[in-house]
Scaffold this active site. Structure first.
Site, PDB file in Angstrom:
ATOM      1  CB  SER A   1      -0.966   0.009   1.190  1.00  0.00           C
ATOM      2  OG  SER A   1      -2.125  -0.727   0.878  1.00  0.00           O
TER       3      SER A   1
ATOM      4  CE  LYS B   1      -4.531   2.265  -0.426  1.00  0.00           C
ATOM      5  NZ  LYS B   1      -3.990   0.903  -0.311  1.00  0.00           N
TER       6      LYS B   1
ATOM      7  CB  SER C   1      -4.434   1.829   3.930  1.00  0.00           C
ATOM      8  OG  SER C   1      -3.643   1.240   2.907  1.00  0.00           O
TER       9      SER C   1
END
Length: 439
Positions: free
Chosen positions: A88, A91, A274
């Protein structure tokens, strides 16, 4: 809340009330660039001594880097230029590209227009926060676009024209291609990691949106959204039934419209919590802004194109916007440079990336129990970082002022996808950066 050398959050685990206050980020427009600090950068040899002792030697399955955030000069490197699975922390790339291309004030519109005969069309623009739930005071975010409000607007317009019965079709053509990435694991959608990616989704496609413990998603988000809209329209005095997929004419008369919060707020949310659904939607806004089809492949290429224009694309290869793809590869050095870029003063439109980073021990994915154990507790309130977790992979990339007051960016990437990893080790490394008096 900006980290500064003389204004750090308490290193002790905060109360729930304190954590709630931290989660409500102030307007990004009011937050200046992160200051480089008054201290001098740490001595690379001293920093290496602290980090190497925790990492456990060159054979450890950790790629790492610490850079001076102002100069972007590496101060510690362990396979820093070697791409690894970012999970993640992908991102970060998505968010920077979106803010740089579409801008922090960009909003996503959901519309209703007239169709043919007795039809009207619910047109999705890709708003990932469109909701049918009532607004919740004190939610800690700007109001989400309301499907109920859109139904009220539409009902008012229809009644004014004498229409009392309609068919509701939908247009989700703003996105093209498959609704899941080819590289995603088969369990992601059934397990509710995110909904099938669509330009028209209500409440992130959750079957029970009012139940935070339920992750189950609908299989066809546009159809589910249309059924809910027809129900709300009927509730507002216009008999409505759900129809099917269509494409609205460009000149179609608009009956109502609602807009998402600004992109700055979407980015802060997707980084703090997230949120995979929001990340995929934001990646597609990059593709749309660049005139590309809003597909997985084109969104990924658009993100890299924007990063290249900013000078931070080297070492970045992605296949989605959320980081769920195990095929994504980003080097620690690339992540640290992206974070440093967002923290600097040359691109104030990127500030929401910094304000959206979870605060160690306080908010989002870095909330307790992380940074509450003795080994990492010294980093609580002093580290802001994005987490990343996939099977056999754990990552952490962000910022910290060291003990001498110098702003440092770091990225730690552990695991090869084949065995267990301990995110607590990365917390220890970040805490060591924050507490380093190594000038």
């Amino acid at each position: 809340m900006k980290l500064t050398p003389d204004r750090r959050l308490s290193p002790q685990p905060p109360s729930v009330a304190a954590r709630d206050l931290v989660r409500i980020a102030p307007s990004s427009a009011a937050i200046p660039a992160a200051e480089p600090g008054s201290g001098r950068p740490p001595a690379p040899s001293a920093l290496a001594g602290r980090l190497s002792a925790l990492i456990g030697g060159p054979q450890a399955k950790i790629n790492a880097v610490v850079v001076d955030a102002e100069t972007r000069r590496p101060l510690y490197e362990l396979r820093a230029g070697q791409p690894a699975t970012p999970a993640s922390t992908t991102k970060l790339a998505t968010s920077v590209a979106a803010l740089a291309s579409a801008g922090p004030a960009h909003r996503i519109t959901t519309r209703v227009v007239r169709g043919t005969g007795d039809g009207i069309i619910l047109v999705g623009g890709g708003d990932p926060t469109l909701t049918a739930l009532p607004s919740r005071p004190g939610a800690g975010h700007p109001p989400y676009a309301s499907l109920a409000d859109l139904a009220r607007q539409t009902a008012t317009a229809l009644k004014a024209s004498g229409a009392g019965q309609v068919r509701v079709d939908y247009d989700a053509s703003a996105y093209q291609g498959p609704r899941k990435a080819a590289s995603w694991k088969p369990n992601y959608l059934p397990d509710g990691e995110l909904a099938p990616v669509s330009a028209l989704t209500v409440d992130e496609g959750r079957v029970a949106p009012s139940d935070p413990s339920s992750k189950t998603r609908v299989s066809d988000p546009p159809s589910a959204a249309t059924r809910e809209f027809a129900r709300l329209l009927s509730k507002n005095g216009v008999s409505a039934k759900a129809g099917g997929s269509t494409v609205a004419q460009k000149e179609a008369v608009q009956l109502g419209a609602v807009q998402s919060p600004p992109l700055s707020a979407l980015v802060e949310h997707l980084l703090t919590d997230s949120d995979n659904d929001v990340a995929e939607a934001v990646a597609r806004q990059v593709a749309i802004k660049l005139g590309r089809p809003a597909t997985f492949a084109d969104a990924a290429q658009a993100v890299r194109q924007v990063l290249a224009g900013l000078g931070v694309a080297e070492g970045v290869s992605v296949n989605d916007g959320s980081g769920l793809s195990p095929l994504n590869r980003i080097s620690p050095l690339a992540l640290a440079r992206i974070v440093s870029l967002a923290a600097g003063g040359d691109h104030p439109n990127l500030r929401p990336v910094i304000t959206g980073l979870p605060i160690a021990g306080f908010s989002g994915t870095l909330g307790p129990p992380r940074y509450t154990v003795p080994a990492s507790q010294a980093g609580a309130g002093m580290v802001r970082a994005k987490t990343g977790t996939l099977a056999g992979v754990s990552t952490l990339a962000g910022l910290a002022y060291d003990a001498d007051g110098r702003l440092l960016a770091f990225a730690f990437m552990a695991g090869d996808g084949k065995g267990p990893v301990d995110p607590g080790k990365l917390d220890q490394l970040a805490a060591a950066v924050a507490t380093c008096g190594c000038g």
